[in-house]
Design a protein around this motif. Structure first.
Motif, PDB file in Angstrom:
ATOM      1  N   GLN A  31       0.840  -1.208   0.000  1.00 30.43           N
ATOM      2  CA  GLN A  31       0.000   0.000   0.000  1.00 30.43           C
ATOM      3  C   GLN A  31       0.878   1.263   0.000  1.00 30.43           C
ATOM      4  O   GLN A  31       0.681   2.190   0.774  1.00 30.43           O
ATOM      5  N   MET A  32       1.834   1.242  -0.895  1.00 31.93           N
ATOM      6  CA  MET A  32       2.789   2.347  -1.000  1.00 31.93           C
ATOM      7  C   MET A  32       2.636   3.075  -2.324  1.00 31.93           C
ATOM      8  O   MET A  32       2.154   2.513  -3.311  1.00 31.93           O
ATOM      9  N   LYS A  33       3.099   4.314  -2.328  1.00 28.09           N
ATOM     10  CA  LYS A  33       3.165   5.108  -3.552  1.00 28.09           C
ATOM     11  C   LYS A  33       4.591   5.042  -4.103  1.00 28.09           C
ATOM     12  O   LYS A  33       5.541   4.724  -3.376  1.00 28.09           O
ATOM     13  N   LYS A  34       4.729   5.358  -5.377  1.00 23.95           N
ATOM     14  CA  LYS A  34       6.057   5.372  -5.991  1.00 23.95           C
ATOM     15  C   LYS A  34       7.012   6.283  -5.231  1.00 23.95           C
ATOM     16  O   LYS A  34       8.193   5.978  -5.065  1.00 23.95           O
ATOM     17  N   SER A  35       6.487   7.388  -4.741  1.00 23.22           N
ATOM     18  CA  SER A  35       7.319   8.376  -4.050  1.00 23.22           C
ATOM     19  C   SER A  35       7.827   7.892  -2.696  1.00 23.22           C
ATOM     20  O   SER A  35       8.695   8.522  -2.090  1.00 23.22           O
ATOM     21  N   ASP A  36       7.285   6.770  -2.205  1.00 26.90           N
ATOM     22  CA  ASP A  36       7.737   6.224  -0.920  1.00 26.90           C
ATOM     23  C   ASP A  36       9.073   5.488  -1.033  1.00 26.90           C
ATOM     24  O   ASP A  36       9.694   5.174  -0.019  1.00 26.90           O
ATOM     25  N   ILE A  37       9.500   5.185  -2.265  1.00 20.05           N
ATOM     26  CA  ILE A  37      10.753   4.466  -2.479  1.00 20.05           C
ATOM     27  C   ILE A  37      11.905   5.466  -2.547  1.00 20.05           C
ATOM     28  O   ILE A  37      11.880   6.399  -3.350  1.00 20.05           O
ATOM     29  N   ASP A  38      12.902   5.279  -1.682  1.00 21.18           N
ATOM     30  CA  ASP A  38      14.065   6.173  -1.680  1.00 21.18           C
ATOM     31  C   ASP A  38      15.107   5.755  -2.715  1.00 21.18           C
ATOM     32  O   ASP A  38      15.735   6.608  -3.344  1.00 21.18           O
ATOM     33  N   TRP A  39      15.292   4.429  -2.858  1.00 17.53           N
ATOM     34  CA  TRP A  39      16.337   3.941  -3.757  1.00 17.53           C
ATOM     35  C   TRP A  39      15.859   2.707  -4.516  1.00 17.53           C
ATOM     36  O   TRP A  39      15.278   1.804  -3.927  1.00 17.53           O
ATOM     37  N   LEU A  40      16.148   2.692  -5.795  1.00 18.88           N
ATOM     38  CA  LEU A  40      15.994   1.489  -6.609  1.00 18.88           C
ATOM     39  C   LEU A  40      17.380   0.868  -6.758  1.00 18.88           C
ATOM     40  O   LEU A  40      18.328   1.529  -7.179  1.00 18.88           O
ATOM     41  N   VAL A  41      17.489  -0.410  -6.343  1.00 20.61           N
ATOM     42  CA  VAL A  41      18.753  -1.151  -6.491  1.00 20.61           C
ATOM     43  C   VAL A  41      18.466  -2.312  -7.447  1.00 20.61           C
ATOM     44  O   VAL A  41      18.066  -3.396  -7.040  1.00 20.61           O
ATOM     45  N   PRO A  42      18.639  -2.075  -8.742  1.00 18.14           N
ATOM     46  CA  PRO A  42      18.238  -3.080  -9.739  1.00 18.14           C
ATOM     47  C   PRO A  42      19.358  -4.044 -10.104  1.00 18.14           C
ATOM     48  O   PRO A  42      20.546  -3.774  -9.870  1.00 18.14           O
TER      49      PRO A  42
ATOM     50  N   ASN B  42      27.191  -7.396 -16.491  1.00 15.80           N
ATOM     51  CA  ASN B  42      26.198  -8.269 -15.853  1.00 15.80           C
ATOM     52  C   ASN B  42      26.928  -9.385 -15.112  1.00 15.80           C
ATOM     53  O   ASN B  42      27.525 -10.262 -15.718  1.00 15.80           O
ATOM     54  N   THR B  43      26.841  -9.352 -13.791  1.00 13.90           N
ATOM     55  CA  THR B  43      27.476 -10.382 -12.962  1.00 13.90           C
ATOM     56  C   THR B  43      26.430 -11.322 -12.375  1.00 13.90           C
ATOM     57  O   THR B  43      26.658 -11.960 -11.344  1.00 13.90           O
ATOM     58  N   SER B  44      25.267 -11.416 -13.026  1.00 11.13           N
ATOM     59  CA  SER B  44      24.206 -12.350 -12.655  1.00 11.13           C
ATOM     60  C   SER B  44      23.839 -12.205 -11.180  1.00 11.13           C
ATOM     61  O   SER B  44      23.516 -11.112 -10.733  1.00 11.13           O
ATOM     62  N   ALA B  45      23.907 -13.285 -10.399  1.00  3.87           N
ATOM     63  CA  ALA B  45      23.451 -13.254  -9.008  1.00  3.87           C
ATOM     64  C   ALA B  45      24.247 -12.285  -8.136  1.00  3.87           C
ATOM     65  O   ALA B  45      23.792 -11.906  -7.057  1.00  3.87           O
ATOM     66  N   ALA B  46      25.422 -11.878  -8.592  1.00  2.61           N
ATOM     67  CA  ALA B  46      26.251 -10.968  -7.795  1.00  2.61           C
ATOM     68  C   ALA B  46      25.873  -9.511  -7.972  1.00  2.61           C
ATOM     69  O   ALA B  46      26.271  -8.659  -7.172  1.00  2.61           O
ATOM     70  N   SER B  47      25.079  -9.194  -9.004  1.00  2.00           N
ATOM     71  CA  SER B  47      24.964  -7.781  -9.380  1.00  2.00           C
ATOM     72  C   SER B  47      24.159  -6.936  -8.402  1.00  2.00           C
ATOM     73  O   SER B  47      24.521  -5.797  -8.119  1.00  2.00           O
ATOM     74  N   VAL B  48      23.066  -7.458  -7.845  1.00  2.90           N
ATOM     75  CA  VAL B  48      22.276  -6.672  -6.888  1.00  2.90           C
ATOM     76  C   VAL B  48      23.083  -6.413  -5.606  1.00  2.90           C
ATOM     77  O   VAL B  48      23.164  -5.266  -5.151  1.00  2.90           O
ATOM     78  N   PRO B  49      23.699  -7.453  -4.988  1.00  5.64           N
ATOM     79  CA  PRO B  49      24.474  -7.141  -3.782  1.00  5.64           C
ATOM     80  C   PRO B  49      25.715  -6.299  -4.051  1.00  5.64           C
ATOM     81  O   PRO B  49      26.144  -5.534  -3.185  1.00  5.64           O
TER      82      PRO B  49
END
Length: 326
Positions: free
Chosen positions: A241-252, A283-290
């Motif tokens: 139940q959040m708005k887009k503006s509630d997100i501070d950071w996108l870590v894709p 692209n480091t696959s599973a390593a990229s998000v962390p």
């Protein structure tokens, strides 16, 4: 009393050897400008011949443990997300456990390709929320250079090696707020490695391609990734139940700058609030998000109390997201 799982430490590691776009120009018919315009990638890190996925994982794990103020003996759970394990068995998580000197806690691998770290975080979160563990180490580590055909300009420009890790701990304060995992095996052949243990590594493939190496239909994967990640943004926001503006950071997931920008547009988010590291390591696959998470934590961009959306899309297809308070 509610029990949450919170990130208390992050770590990452990239091999020292660098392969730049200029280096690739000497190997295949491509150019630095072409690669950057289409992917955003400038260079990728390549493990040395003697370096394994476990070697990379250990470096990231030790840095995460140090940041969390924990020792390996404190761990109740070790999960490694990887599609390039050291051995068929035992798991890379067991090999890492041995390196760290932990004895007795459960340790296992998760294979969801680029979404592997998100899947592993979901599993660790459930261990902690149910009381089965209090302190978990979650690692994403890959040596993708071992399954890249370095004569295929469509794939070799994209991938690199690296590792990232987090320590998750039980907490009364909210940490992970929700997790969302999906898969659809109907798209298997758009992004896959044809060979394997059961099918054989040397079998002839109908296409004539080498079964040891990654094959990808880039345009189809790109379209699916953009559409799928757009949907999971909506799903995650609605569930909380959040708005887009509630997100501070996108870590894709760091696969392609165009996919990252498309997801940011879906969130109506300025790119200043999106963690981008794909130019540094591909692209480091599973390593990229962390990897991206640790970079932004250590340079001070991501601060305690902020709301983060982590998301990834990978072969399978698999996709998933995590909403958390850092």
């Amino acid at each position: 009393m509610n029990v949450y799982s919170r990130i208390t430490g992050t770590g990452s590691y990239l091999p020292e050897k660098v392969l730049s776009n200029q280096d690739l120009e000497k190997m295949v018919e491509t150019s630095d400008q072409w690669i950057q315009e289409r992917t955003g990638i400038r260079k990728r890190h390549i493990a040395e011949a003697e370096q394994t996925t476990c070697d990379l994982a250990e470096q990231a794990a030790r840095r995460a443990l140090e940041a969390a103020g924990k020792t390996p003996e404190d761990l109740d759970l070790i999960i490694v997300a990887t599609t390039t394990p050291d051995k068929i068995f035992p798991s890379t998580a067991c090999l890492l456990q041995q390196r760290l000197g932990n004895h007795g806690c459960p340790a296992f691998d998760i294979q969801a390709v680029c979404t592997g770290f998100v899947y592993a975080m979901d599993v660790a979160n459930k261990f902690i929320r149910t009381g089965a563990a209090r302190t978990a180490l979650v690692v994403g580590a890959e040596t993708l250079s071992r399954i890249v055909d370095w004569t295929d300009r469509g794939t070799c420009i994209l991938f690199g090696d690296g590792s990232g890790a987090v320590v998750l701990e039980a907490s009364e304060e909210p940490g992970i707020l929700s997790t969302h995992l999906h898969a659809d095996g109907a798209y298997e052949e758009l992004l896959h490695v044809p060979g394997g243990v059961s099918r054989g590594f040397e079998v002839a493939v109908e296409t004539g391609a080498d079964p040891r190496f990654m094959q990808m239909k880039g345009n189809e994967v790109f379209k699916m990734a953009v559409n799928t990640l757009g949907r999971i943004v909506d799903e995650t926001l609605a569930a909380n139940q959040m708005k887009k503006s509630d997100i501070d950071w996108l870590v894709p997931h760091q696969a392609n700058i165009r996919i990252i920008k498309a997801t940011a547009r879906k969130l109506s988010m300025d790119m200043d609030n999106v963690v981008v590291t794909v130019h540094e390591h591909g692209n480091t696959s599973a390593a990229s998000v962390p990897l991206a998470l640790d970079t932004a934590v250590r340079d001070g961009r991501i601060k305690r109390g902020e709301t983060l959306l982590l998301e990834a899309f990978g072969g399978g297809f698999t996709w998933g997201s995590i909403l958390l308070k850092y």
